[in-house]
Design a protein around this motif. Structure first.
Motif, PDB file in Angstrom:
ATOM      1  N   ILE A 145      29.108  42.476  30.530  1.00  0.00           N
ATOM      2  CA  ILE A 145      30.405  42.787  31.121  1.00  0.00           C
ATOM      3  C   ILE A 145      30.660  44.281  30.993  1.00  0.00           C
ATOM      4  CG2 ILE A 145      32.884  42.351  31.036  1.00  0.00           C
ATOM      5  CD1 ILE A 145      32.282  39.611  29.901  1.00  0.00           C
TER       6      ILE A 145
ATOM      7  N   GLU B  18      29.028  41.805  35.342  1.00  0.00           N
ATOM      8  CA  GLU B  18      30.364  41.516  35.861  1.00  0.00           C
ATOM      9  C   GLU B  18      31.290  42.645  35.408  1.00  0.00           C
ATOM     10  OE1 GLU B  18      31.224  38.234  37.203  1.00  0.00           O
ATOM     11  OE2 GLU B  18      33.393  38.095  36.851  1.00  0.00           O
TER      12      GLU B  18
ATOM     13  N   MET C 242      35.144  43.910  34.552  1.00  0.00           N
ATOM     14  CA  MET C 242      36.343  43.236  34.073  1.00  0.00           C
ATOM     15  C   MET C 242      37.292  44.258  33.444  1.00  0.00           C
ATOM     16  SD  MET C 242      36.114  39.898  31.619  1.00  0.00           S
ATOM     17  CE  MET C 242      35.196  38.674  32.501  1.00  0.00           C
TER      18      MET C 242
ATOM     19  N   TRP D  59      41.570  41.671  29.741  1.00  0.00           N
ATOM     20  CA  TRP D  59      41.128  40.343  30.150  1.00  0.00           C
ATOM     21  C   TRP D  59      39.819  39.976  29.450  1.00  0.00           C
ATOM     22  CZ3 TRP D  59      42.715  35.906  31.298  1.00  0.00           C
ATOM     23  CH2 TRP D  59      41.890  34.945  31.890  1.00  0.00           C
TER      24      TRP D  59
ATOM     25  N   VAL E  62      39.233  36.510  27.332  1.00  0.00           N
ATOM     26  CA  VAL E  62      38.168  35.559  27.671  1.00  0.00           C
ATOM     27  C   VAL E  62      37.184  35.429  26.506  1.00  0.00           C
ATOM     28  CG1 VAL E  62      36.165  35.152  29.166  1.00  0.00           C
ATOM     29  CG2 VAL E  62      38.336  35.867  30.163  1.00  0.00           C
TER      30      VAL E  62
ATOM     31  N   ILE F   6      38.363  33.388  23.654  1.00  0.00           N
ATOM     32  CA  ILE F   6      38.230  31.943  23.888  1.00  0.00           C
ATOM     33  C   ILE F   6      36.783  31.477  23.757  1.00  0.00           C
ATOM     34  CG2 ILE F   6      38.474  30.097  25.611  1.00  0.00           C
ATOM     35  CD1 ILE F   6      40.845  31.700  26.785  1.00  0.00           C
ATOM     36  N   VAL F   7      35.869  32.119  24.468  1.00  0.00           N
ATOM     37  CA  VAL F   7      34.504  31.589  24.535  1.00  0.00           C
ATOM     38  C   VAL F   7      33.625  32.000  23.357  1.00  0.00           C
ATOM     39  CG1 VAL F   7      34.473  31.489  27.058  1.00  0.00           C
ATOM     40  CG2 VAL F   7      33.570  33.519  25.907  1.00  0.00           C
TER      41      VAL F   7
ATOM     42  N   VAL G 299      42.920  36.749  19.113  1.00  0.00           N
ATOM     43  CA  VAL G 299      42.392  35.687  18.252  1.00  0.00           C
ATOM     44  C   VAL G 299      43.520  34.867  17.635  1.00  0.00           C
ATOM     45  CG1 VAL G 299      41.151  35.226  16.095  1.00  0.00           C
ATOM     46  CG2 VAL G 299      40.178  36.807  17.764  1.00  0.00           C
TER      47      VAL G 299
ATOM     48  N   ILE H 163      45.057  32.499  20.281  1.00  0.00           N
ATOM     49  CA  ILE H 163      44.180  31.366  20.593  1.00  0.00           C
ATOM     50  C   ILE H 163      44.121  30.402  19.410  1.00  0.00           C
ATOM     51  CG2 ILE H 163      41.791  30.740  21.141  1.00  0.00           C
ATOM     52  CD1 ILE H 163      41.635  33.684  22.336  1.00  0.00           C
TER      53      ILE H 163
ATOM     54  N   ALA I 144      40.288  25.555  24.825  1.00  0.00           N
ATOM     55  CA  ALA I 144      39.733  26.584  25.711  1.00  0.00           C
ATOM     56  C   ALA I 144      40.010  26.242  27.163  1.00  0.00           C
ATOM     57  CB  ALA I 144      38.232  26.725  25.479  1.00  0.00           C
TER      58      ALA I 144
ATOM     59  N   MET J 225      43.681  26.911  27.907  1.00  0.00           N
ATOM     60  CA  MET J 225      44.004  28.335  27.940  1.00  0.00           C
ATOM     61  C   MET J 225      43.427  29.014  29.165  1.00  0.00           C
ATOM     62  SD  MET J 225      44.069  30.018  24.227  1.00  0.00           S
ATOM     63  CE  MET J 225      45.104  31.318  24.900  1.00  0.00           C
TER      64      MET J 225
ATOM     65  N   VAL K  38      35.715  31.292  32.125  1.00  0.00           N
ATOM     66  CA  VAL K  38      35.414  30.858  30.769  1.00  0.00           C
ATOM     67  C   VAL K  38      34.068  30.136  30.736  1.00  0.00           C
ATOM     68  CG1 VAL K  38      36.093  29.193  28.993  1.00  0.00           C
ATOM     69  CG2 VAL K  38      37.764  30.817  29.889  1.00  0.00           C
TER      70      VAL K  38
ATOM     71  N   PHE L 256      31.015  32.527  30.936  1.00  0.00           N
ATOM     72  CA  PHE L 256      30.637  33.293  29.746  1.00  0.00           C
ATOM     73  C   PHE L 256      30.486  32.411  28.509  1.00  0.00           C
ATOM     74  CE2 PHE L 256      33.036  36.226  32.536  1.00  0.00           C
ATOM     75  CZ  PHE L 256      31.944  36.953  32.966  1.00  0.00           C
ATOM     76  N   ALA L 257      30.245  31.136  28.738  1.00  0.00           N
ATOM     77  CA  ALA L 257      30.193  30.160  27.652  1.00  0.00           C
ATOM     78  C   ALA L 257      29.078  30.427  26.647  1.00  0.00           C
ATOM     79  CB  ALA L 257      30.052  28.757  28.227  1.00  0.00           C
TER      80      ALA L 257
ATOM     81  N   PHE M  40      30.770  29.248  22.751  1.00  0.00           N
ATOM     82  CA  PHE M  40      31.483  28.081  23.261  1.00  0.00           C
ATOM     83  C   PHE M  40      30.527  26.976  23.707  1.00  0.00           C
ATOM     84  CE2 PHE M  40      33.883  26.193  26.975  1.00  0.00           C
ATOM     85  CZ  PHE M  40      34.812  25.526  26.197  1.00  0.00           C
TER      86      PHE M  40
END
Lengths: 293, 293
Positions: free
Chosen positions: A147, A174, A176, A180, A184, A187-188, A247, A250, B203, B206, B214, B217-218, B222
């Motif tokens: 990214i 990608e 970004m 953001w 992301v 989360i992942v 963090v 989440i 996840a 969210m 999401v 990029f797992a 994740f």
């Protein structure tokens, strides 16, 4: 293909730096590749493994005349490193890094970036539970995402050059926005790591003297967590401290959801469990359909 | 080698039942292997795949004359199944099952076991995120542990026969008391599954409309959780409802530990994070040393 850069300098030569070095040389992406790291012992290892043309311990000196400098240290060190190397960055050079957090790293590094140097943050989503220069291998980025989070007022040509560099390292790229990205990745990646660390610690405490029994039967699910929880401690400490707000947000949501399930177990509400378990199974299918599993 | 049993009956023919059938036939462990399942559709699939000599929907009928009957249903159904098949169990037969929870299953099944029938609970720690008769394969138990939890007043010869059966299916066998089994499995398997289910749900919530990002990029961590969270919903609902006390106790400890880390992140206490992360890394190493990774 002609080299993209005359001189590439890597500051930090752990798993990521070493893997960049090996693949960049194999692909001929730079005429010269040097590295620098604070610890003499690490530099010695890098030289012994011939990861780069030369690895020293003078971070600034390594950056002299470099066309592309990539900071590959834990994110907590990025600001200090930028300050140290800034005087040696040549005009027109590209300064990049590979941190798992973007907003904090930009906040820490950008004030030190000299005018005429193009700062392009990036983050390869690749890694293993191993760390250090010996852990590097050239295929690490193959088919993985990188990214790139260009700054709003940054140089578009430099951003595209960094993107192209990552493509040649084998990644899919990608673009970004930094905020953001942090959400992301929270989360992942960050939450899953925090949970894995926690669960492995809890299990170890509970097992107590019968630890070997818990380890013996780890194939029941625990094993997958131990791999994640074996990731580099310094790197991950820095990630959590530097992506704190995302963090914590989440984590709050996760705690809520976990208490919901805990209550369902206590009261024997099987339908609530079944409903979630059915939904999460569908998410796995989506992942498989997107060839990310 | 001579067959261990004349007739083997499997009640339930999902991932575990089908895998037992395929491997038992390949190893010639029984002269006849039959199965029964409640749903006609599942029986049709099992017959089409030729998993057993015959699969019907009359659970009791399948057990007639069987020397070994293994109940391979979700643990929540074990008591009801025992009640249904009890009248057809012949004297001297061994009744076993494969549930991930032992105390609740023993509580539910034992009252129905006729005198002269030897009840030997067991639990193969093996599985995949796939379920149903199509998911079965003969190598599933290869090199994996099978835990046999004989009853205190049970027949030792029958328990050893069940253990030998699992060894011939490819497993390593360990004997354990039912309550200790439920505690250890709560730690190494049930808690990890519950956490994985939760995190994947959180996840997904969210991510909302940016779900595809999401998923994309797992690979950042994740992904490992989604595999676990794709496990069979019915099986796992039953596990949590039937190992409630152990799961709630472990979950309480986990929550405590997670709040400790959450607080450390909020207050920037990096040393607390670093200390845990270093410890969990060592646990992974222990796992590798024991060849369980």
């Amino acid at each position: 293909m002609a080299p993209m850069f005359d001189k590439l300098a890597l500051i930090g030569i752990g798993l990521i730096g070493a893997s960049i070095a090996l693949k960049a040389r194999r692909e001929g992406l730079a005429r010269r590749i040097v590295a620098a790291t604070r610890r003499q012992e690490t530099a010695d290892t890098a030289n012994k493994l011939k990861l780069v043309d030369h690895c020293g311990t003078d971070l600034a000196a390594a950056c002299e005349d470099a066309d592309l400098v990539i900071v590959c240290t834990p994110v907590g060190a990025c600001g200090e490193v930028a300050k140290i190397i800034a005087p040696k960055l040549k005009s027109g050079a590209i300064l990049s890094e590979v941190g798992s957090v973007k907003q904090a790293v930009i906040r820490d590094m950008q004030p030190h970036v000299p005018a005429g140097v193009h700062f392009v943050p990036a983050h390869p989503i690749a890694g293993t539970e191993h760390s250090g220069p010996e852990a590097g291998f050239p295929e690490l980025f193959e088919g993985r995402w990188a990214i790139v989070t260009p700054l709003p007022d940054g140089d578009g040509v430099a951003a595209e050059k960094v993107a192209e560099f990552w493509r040649r390292l084998g990644s899919m790229v990608e673009f970004m926005a930094p905020d953001w990205h942090d959400k992301v990745l929270g989360i992942v990646s960050h939450l899953p790591h925090l949970i894995a660390y926690t669960i492995v610690g809890t299990a170890d405490d509970m097992a107590g003297e019968r630890r070997s029994e818990v380890i013996k039967f780890a194939a029941g699910g625990f094993r997958d967590f131990t791999r994640i929880a074996a990731s580099d401690p310094t790197m991950w400490r820095d990630v959590f401290l530097n992506n704190r707000d995302a963090v914590l947000e989440i984590l709050g949501r996760f705690q809520e959801d976990l208490f919901y399930l805990q209550r369902a177990i206590r009261w024997g509400e099987g339908d609530k469990l079944f409903e979630l378990f059915t939904r999460t199974r569908a998410i796995r299918r989506a992942l498989i359909d997107m060839k990310q599993a």
